[in-house]
Design an enzyme around this catalytic site. Structure first.
Site, PDB file in Angstrom:
ATOM      1  CB  CYS A 115      -7.809  -2.575   0.174  1.00  0.00           C
ATOM      2  SG  CYS A 115      -8.665  -2.249  -0.876  1.00  0.00           S
ATOM      3  CB  CYS A 231     -11.176  -4.928  -0.069  1.00  0.00           C
ATOM      4  SG  CYS A 231     -12.206  -4.933   1.425  1.00  0.00           S
TER       5      CYS A 231
END
Length: 240
Positions: A115, A231
């Site tokens: 991410c 994330c």
């Protein structure tokens, strides 16, 4: 444009409805953009265009999105006649990750590294060019991490030395039901995956449908600790 008074804005916008927060955001900043990925963000686009026609919209293209999500992005672009800037990862950095760890390292190491490359770094590049941004965060998406965020804040995660970035969260106090009531009432486009049990939609390998009565974030990174469903896009401003 006069200097933005964050403390006054936090007082003025506390508990206000999304349109009031959007109106203040778009009036306070010329160099501002809406971050677009899901249902909440299209609601914001729909509302924002009623206030100002020259809104700036960007979306993160991680290279791992569902085909339905790519079609959704194009649907929104055409529906509103918008330019949507697609932000992509640094190719060399991504190549190194894939060559050293393969395409699915997140199932073993956790999602943070992937991410960081596919989402956080491209977002950081974009936000460095802005004075403010608008997100579709809601408190009830994760009471553990998003329960205390305000309607407007200095973005601690992406502000830099000598440059303050302001972040607006107009849908903060709305529920998922309110978002979908708006979508239905105003015929707002939405991702077809929502028809198939997906609620919170991210990258294809890291998202799955949720079961009845499961929390909407349960389908994200399901192999990890349930309290870590972030994330990194908002990690600098949330509770740990």
């Amino acid at each position: 444009m006069t200097a933005f008074d964050l403390n006054q804005a936090q007082t003025d916008l506390q508990g206000k409805n999304p349109r009031a927060i959007l109106k203040a955001a778009l009036a306070g900043f010329d160099n501002i953009a809406i971050s677009f990925s899901g249902a909440e963000d299209v609601v914001l686009i729909d509302m924002a265009l009623q206030i100002r026609k020259d809104i700036q919209v960007f979306s993160l293209d991680t290279g791992r999105l569902h085909p339905e999500t790519y079609r959704f992005i194009e649907q929104v672009r055409k529906h509103y006649g918008l330019e949507i800037e697609l932000l992509t990862p640094d190719r060399e950095v991504l190549d190194r990750l894939v060559k050293s760890k393969g395409l699915f390292s997140f199932y073993e190491d956790g999602h943070t590294e992937c991410c960081g490359i596919r989402k956080v770094e491209p977002l950081r590049r974009k936000l460095a060019t802005l004075d403010a941004w608008i997100t579709g965060q809601r408190k009830d998406q994760s009471l553990d991490t998003r329960g205390d965020i305000p309607e407007v804040q200095e973005d601690a995660g992406f502000s830099g030395a000598g440059k303050r970035l302001i972040k607006f969260n107009p849908l903060l106090n709305w529920s998922s039901a309110q978002v979908w009531d708006y979508i239905e009432a105003y015929q707002v486009p939405f991702n077809d995956l929502h028809r198939h049990g997906y609620i919170s939609i991210g990258c294809e390998p890291c998202t799955r449908p949720v079961l009845p009565n499961q929390h909407e974030r349960a389908g994200r990174w399901w192999w990890e600790d349930a309290a870590k469903k972030e994330c990194g896009l908002h990690a600098g401003n949330i509770n740990k």
